[in-house]
Design a protein around this motif. Structure first.
Motif, PDB file in Angstrom:
ATOM      1  N   MET A 199     -19.459   2.775 -25.680  1.00 56.57           N
ATOM      2  CA  MET A 199     -19.583   3.854 -24.489  1.00 56.57           C
ATOM      3  C   MET A 199     -19.155   5.317 -25.297  1.00 56.57           C
ATOM      4  O   MET A 199     -18.014   5.463 -25.511  1.00 56.57           O
ATOM      5  CB  MET A 199     -18.848   3.302 -23.459  1.00 56.57           C
ATOM      6  N   ALA A 200     -20.245   6.045 -25.546  1.00 55.69           N
ATOM      7  CA  ALA A 200     -20.030   7.193 -26.170  1.00 55.69           C
ATOM      8  C   ALA A 200     -19.603   8.265 -25.322  1.00 55.69           C
ATOM      9  O   ALA A 200     -19.674   8.229 -24.103  1.00 55.69           O
ATOM     10  CB  ALA A 200     -21.224   7.560 -26.911  1.00 55.69           C
ATOM     11  N   PRO A 201     -18.830   9.264 -25.742  1.00 53.74           N
ATOM     12  CA  PRO A 201     -18.363  10.478 -24.611  1.00 53.74           C
ATOM     13  C   PRO A 201     -19.667  11.243 -24.442  1.00 53.74           C
ATOM     14  O   PRO A 201     -20.747  11.009 -24.982  1.00 53.74           O
ATOM     15  CB  PRO A 201     -17.713  11.293 -25.594  1.00 53.74           C
ATOM     16  N   MET A 202     -19.360  11.803 -22.930  1.00 58.12           N
ATOM     17  CA  MET A 202     -20.437  12.541 -22.551  1.00 58.12           C
ATOM     18  C   MET A 202     -20.653  13.935 -23.394  1.00 58.12           C
ATOM     19  O   MET A 202     -19.759  14.200 -23.864  1.00 58.12           O
ATOM     20  CB  MET A 202     -20.096  12.594 -20.894  1.00 58.12           C
ATOM     21  N   LEU A 203     -21.774  14.399 -22.924  1.00 58.56           N
ATOM     22  CA  LEU A 203     -22.204  15.816 -23.405  1.00 58.56           C
ATOM     23  C   LEU A 203     -21.106  16.762 -23.044  1.00 58.56           C
ATOM     24  O   LEU A 203     -20.736  17.533 -23.647  1.00 58.56           O
ATOM     25  CB  LEU A 203     -23.439  15.919 -23.210  1.00 58.56           C
ATOM     26  N   GLU A 204     -20.805  16.687 -21.629  1.00 57.72           N
ATOM     27  CA  GLU A 204     -20.016  17.666 -21.262  1.00 57.72           C
ATOM     28  C   GLU A 204     -18.532  17.628 -21.682  1.00 57.72           C
ATOM     29  O   GLU A 204     -17.756  18.541 -21.953  1.00 57.72           O
ATOM     30  CB  GLU A 204     -19.897  17.500 -19.813  1.00 57.72           C
ATOM     31  N   GLU A 205     -18.223  16.364 -22.149  1.00 55.97           N
ATOM     32  CA  GLU A 205     -16.755  16.237 -22.816  1.00 55.97           C
ATOM     33  C   GLU A 205     -16.782  16.479 -23.939  1.00 55.97           C
ATOM     34  O   GLU A 205     -15.744  17.212 -24.439  1.00 55.97           O
ATOM     35  CB  GLU A 205     -16.459  14.521 -22.665  1.00 55.97           C
ATOM     36  N   MET A 206     -17.930  16.561 -24.659  1.00 56.17           N
ATOM     37  CA  MET A 206     -17.861  17.044 -26.090  1.00 56.17           C
ATOM     38  C   MET A 206     -17.830  18.615 -26.014  1.00 56.17           C
ATOM     39  O   MET A 206     -17.111  19.231 -26.694  1.00 56.17           O
ATOM     40  CB  MET A 206     -19.020  16.751 -26.913  1.00 56.17           C
ATOM     41  N   LEU A 207     -18.363  19.361 -25.137  1.00 58.86           N
ATOM     42  CA  LEU A 207     -18.175  20.639 -24.856  1.00 58.86           C
ATOM     43  C   LEU A 207     -17.003  21.227 -24.516  1.00 58.86           C
ATOM     44  O   LEU A 207     -16.536  22.068 -24.867  1.00 58.86           O
ATOM     45  CB  LEU A 207     -19.234  21.202 -23.938  1.00 58.86           C
ATOM     46  N   TYR A 208     -16.457  20.325 -23.829  1.00 60.93           N
ATOM     47  CA  TYR A 208     -15.051  20.609 -23.257  1.00 60.93           C
ATOM     48  C   TYR A 208     -13.938  20.677 -24.414  1.00 60.93           C
ATOM     49  O   TYR A 208     -13.038  21.539 -24.296  1.00 60.93           O
ATOM     50  CB  TYR A 208     -14.503  19.734 -22.095  1.00 60.93           C
ATOM     51  N   VAL A 209     -13.980  19.786 -25.308  1.00 61.22           N
ATOM     52  CA  VAL A 209     -13.115  19.545 -26.269  1.00 61.22           C
ATOM     53  C   VAL A 209     -13.163  20.762 -27.396  1.00 61.22           C
ATOM     54  O   VAL A 209     -12.498  21.047 -28.229  1.00 61.22           O
ATOM     55  CB  VAL A 209     -13.155  18.210 -27.278  1.00 61.22           C
ATOM     56  N   CYS A 210     -14.486  21.448 -27.374  1.00 54.21           N
ATOM     57  CA  CYS A 210     -14.464  22.574 -28.209  1.00 54.21           C
ATOM     58  C   CYS A 210     -13.990  23.804 -27.181  1.00 54.21           C
ATOM     59  O   CYS A 210     -14.204  24.955 -28.045  1.00 54.21           O
ATOM     60  CB  CYS A 210     -16.067  22.738 -28.360  1.00 54.21           C
ATOM     61  N   ASP A 211     -13.397  23.906 -26.155  1.00 55.75           N
ATOM     62  CA  ASP A 211     -12.795  24.878 -25.657  1.00 55.75           C
ATOM     63  C   ASP A 211     -13.761  25.905 -25.244  1.00 55.75           C
ATOM     64  O   ASP A 211     -13.581  27.042 -25.137  1.00 55.75           O
ATOM     65  CB  ASP A 211     -11.802  25.477 -26.522  1.00 55.75           C
ATOM     66  N   GLY A 212     -15.157  25.458 -24.804  1.00 50.69           N
ATOM     67  CA  GLY A 212     -16.107  26.610 -24.171  1.00 50.69           C
ATOM     68  C   GLY A 212     -16.739  27.298 -25.415  1.00 50.69           C
ATOM     69  O   GLY A 212     -17.194  28.307 -24.888  1.00 50.69           O
ATOM     70  N   ALA A 213     -16.493  26.848 -26.693  1.00 51.83           N
ATOM     71  CA  ALA A 213     -16.949  27.878 -27.744  1.00 51.83           C
ATOM     72  C   ALA A 213     -18.447  27.691 -27.826  1.00 51.83           C
ATOM     73  O   ALA A 213     -19.078  28.540 -28.241  1.00 51.83           O
ATOM     74  CB  ALA A 213     -16.330  27.315 -29.090  1.00 51.83           C
ATOM     75  N   TYR A 214     -19.042  26.798 -27.384  1.00 53.22           N
ATOM     76  CA  TYR A 214     -20.747  26.540 -27.409  1.00 53.22           C
ATOM     77  C   TYR A 214     -21.157  25.932 -26.091  1.00 53.22           C
ATOM     78  O   TYR A 214     -20.308  25.434 -25.187  1.00 53.22           O
ATOM     79  CB  TYR A 214     -20.827  25.333 -28.630  1.00 53.22           C
ATOM     80  N   ASP A 215     -22.402  26.094 -26.061  1.00 51.53           N
ATOM     81  CA  ASP A 215     -23.064  25.661 -24.752  1.00 51.53           C
ATOM     82  C   ASP A 215     -23.554  24.291 -24.962  1.00 51.53           C
ATOM     83  O   ASP A 215     -23.939  24.139 -26.146  1.00 51.53           O
ATOM     84  CB  ASP A 215     -23.997  26.832 -23.870  1.00 51.53           C
ATOM     85  N   LYS A 216     -24.417  24.050 -23.792  1.00 54.67           N
ATOM     86  CA  LYS A 216     -25.244  22.518 -24.106  1.00 54.67           C
ATOM     87  C   LYS A 216     -26.276  22.803 -24.990  1.00 54.67           C
ATOM     88  O   LYS A 216     -26.780  21.774 -26.013  1.00 54.67           O
ATOM     89  CB  LYS A 216     -25.759  22.219 -22.822  1.00 54.67           C
ATOM     90  N   LYS A 217     -27.136  23.732 -25.156  1.00 60.24           N
ATOM     91  CA  LYS A 217     -28.101  23.872 -25.775  1.00 60.24           C
ATOM     92  C   LYS A 217     -27.919  24.055 -27.305  1.00 60.24           C
ATOM     93  O   LYS A 217     -28.688  23.445 -28.271  1.00 60.24           O
ATOM     94  CB  LYS A 217     -28.870  25.216 -25.434  1.00 60.24           C
ATOM     95  N   GLU A 218     -26.849  24.693 -27.584  1.00 59.88           N
ATOM     96  CA  GLU A 218     -26.360  24.847 -29.014  1.00 59.88           C
ATOM     97  C   GLU A 218     -26.025  23.334 -29.510  1.00 59.88           C
ATOM     98  O   GLU A 218     -26.349  23.243 -30.677  1.00 59.88           O
ATOM     99  CB  GLU A 218     -25.147  25.599 -29.050  1.00 59.88           C
TER     100      GLU A 218
END
Length: 465
Positions: A306-325
């Motif tokens: 069960m891999a982490p969700m895309l939103e979770e990966m964006l959250y651990v980056c502290d909002g530095a990047y968006d979904k498209k990036e």
């Protein structure tokens, strides 16, 4: 509540100093605002604002959802009604087809017929054929085997004559099929280990999970593939990042692996994908964290149940990047590695060597600690993964004052003591280095009792091989 994300990260930049990443790697500054440093004393586990995250089970918490249970019950009732309706229509069509009438299946919404009619010539067997009563004494036992009984069955085509018969698939095999040989006869005869070497695969031949028949071939194949993933000294071509920034990135990936409870193979694959990408593409310091995040996201999809969700990966980056990036970086990494994710990893080789030599779990954990520390050291990037695993295990054996490089280890690893001793010295020098406060995740991790506190093991002043 299970907190998924590691702490916030920030950039640290001062005049006259090399641009460095603060603890656990950088995040890009927001537009028209300065980057603020995060106090180390205020380390916290973040909670995603996107949803209340909790530790997930393998199949989810379905039974505790009352609304979902009602929906499932309702769907079952509806499906039962649909089955009864369809069954009624089918029976009606069959009766009409026997009388030569046109059978029609009404469409669910429009009422239009979308099912082809049955041919009038097709007759149901039970409609016209009445079985004759046969006395049991008049039935003789068959003299043929099961294969002959199966091959005697014929299926009549709806549009064929009496002389045109279909043959069954079993008949093509014939009654004289080749008998299966024993398992030992089927296996390819391999040379036995030399004297003094324990045959680990033969001992576990009865365990299907060990795949002992193919273990040697699998790891020999992985060693051959290492030549395809050799990484050169790419830092000479990078203009915006350095080895210290890479070490901080790996430290951040270790923290993500620990917080998301990912497999260790996922961590090693993520670091490998990062190094391969950096060896082919020149990146800026703002993009470095994005490369690491996309790499561990890809590795999670490859190795995790069960891999982490895309939103979770964006959250651990502290909002530095968006979904498209993040998605774009995923595509770039996969293209640069040629979609080759079956990369030989030192962690897999270490487990194989440790199992074959039957070392204790504390010794294996110490070797894992040494190997995980080496992920942050750029000097080991170009080393062979299989050789690095062998050197880490040998150093762990020496630190535990256990016998050195045995014939069993030499046989299963394929390396002699002369081939790995220089690498053992380098790993020991790495352990003797003064720990850096910004790179403490691995040491803190292996200082826990779960990992037998192997990080507190005294370092050898000299390694006697």
């Amino acid at each position: 509540m299970f907190n998924m994300a590691p702490k916030k990260t920030a950039l640290k930049k001062s005049l006259g100093e090399t641009t460095m990443l603060k603890r656990s790697v950088s995040t890009r500054a927001k537009k028209n605002s300065d980057v603020k440093l995060v106090d180390e004393s205020s380390k916290r586990k973040a909670v995603s604002p996107l949803k209340q995250l909790s530790k997930r089970s393998a199949f989810g918490d379905i039974t505790n959802d009352a609304d979902l249970s009602k929906k499932i019950t309702t769907n079952k009732k509806d499906s039962k009604k649909n089955v009864e309706t369809i069954s009624h229509v089918v029976k009606k069509n069959l009766k009409e087809s026997e009388n030569g009438n046109k059978a029609v299946m009404p469409h669910k919404k429009t009422g239009r017929s979308n099912i082809p009619t049955f041919p009038p010539k097709v007759q149901m067997a039970k409609a016209n054929i009445k079985p004759e009563k046969v006395h049991p004494s008049s039935v003789s036992k068959p003299t043929c085997d099961k294969t002959e009984v199966l091959t005697s069955v014929r299926v009549k085509s709806p549009d064929s004559t009496d002389n045109e018969l279909y043959l069954t698939a079993v008949e093509e095999l014939g009654s004289s099929s080749k008998k299966l040989t024993t398992k030992d006869e089927e296996r390819k005869k391999e040379p036995l280990p030399p004297p003094g070497v324990e045959d680990f695969d033969a001992e576990n031949m009865g365990d299907p999970v060990q795949v002992s028949e193919y273990a040697m071939d699998i790891f020999s194949y992985l060693k051959e593939r290492e030549a395809k993933f050799v990484i050169d000294n790419y830092m000479e071509r990078q203009t915006s990042i350095n080895t210290a920034m890479r070490a901080l990135l790996v430290d951040w990936l270790v923290e993500i692996q620990e917080n998301f409870e990912l497999n260790h193979e996922t961590l090693y694959l993520a670091v490998k994908l990062t190094d391969i990408y950096l060896s082919k593409v020149t990146v800026s310091k703002e993009t470095l964290q994005l490369v690491g995040a996309a790499a561990i996201f890809i590795a999670s999809k490859y190795d995790e149940r069960m891999a982490p969700m895309l939103e979770e990966m964006l959250y651990v980056c502290d909002g530095a990047y968006d979904k498209k990036e993040l998605i774009r970086m995923e595509i770039n990494i996969l293209n640069k590695v040629g979609f080759e994710l079956g990369i030989p990893l030192s962690y897999r080789f270490l487990r194989r060597y440790a199992r074959c030599s039957k070392v204790t779990l504390p010794v294996l954990t110490l070797a894992r600690y040494i190997l995980e520390l080496s992920l942050m050291e750029y000097t080991f990037v170009s080393e062979s993964d299989s050789k690095l695993a062998a050197a880490a295990l040998l150093l762990a054996l020496k630190m535990k004052e256990i016998s050195g490089w045995t014939k069993t280890l030499q046989y299963y690893s394929g390396y002699s003591l002369e081939e790995i001793k220089d690498l053992v010295f380098k790993l020991n020098d790495m352990l003797k280095m003064k720990p850096k406060e910004a790179l403490s995740t691995v040491r803190n991790k292996y200082s826990h009792k779960i990992f037998f506190e192997v990080a507190k093991e005294p370092v050898l002043a000299e390694v006697n091989l």
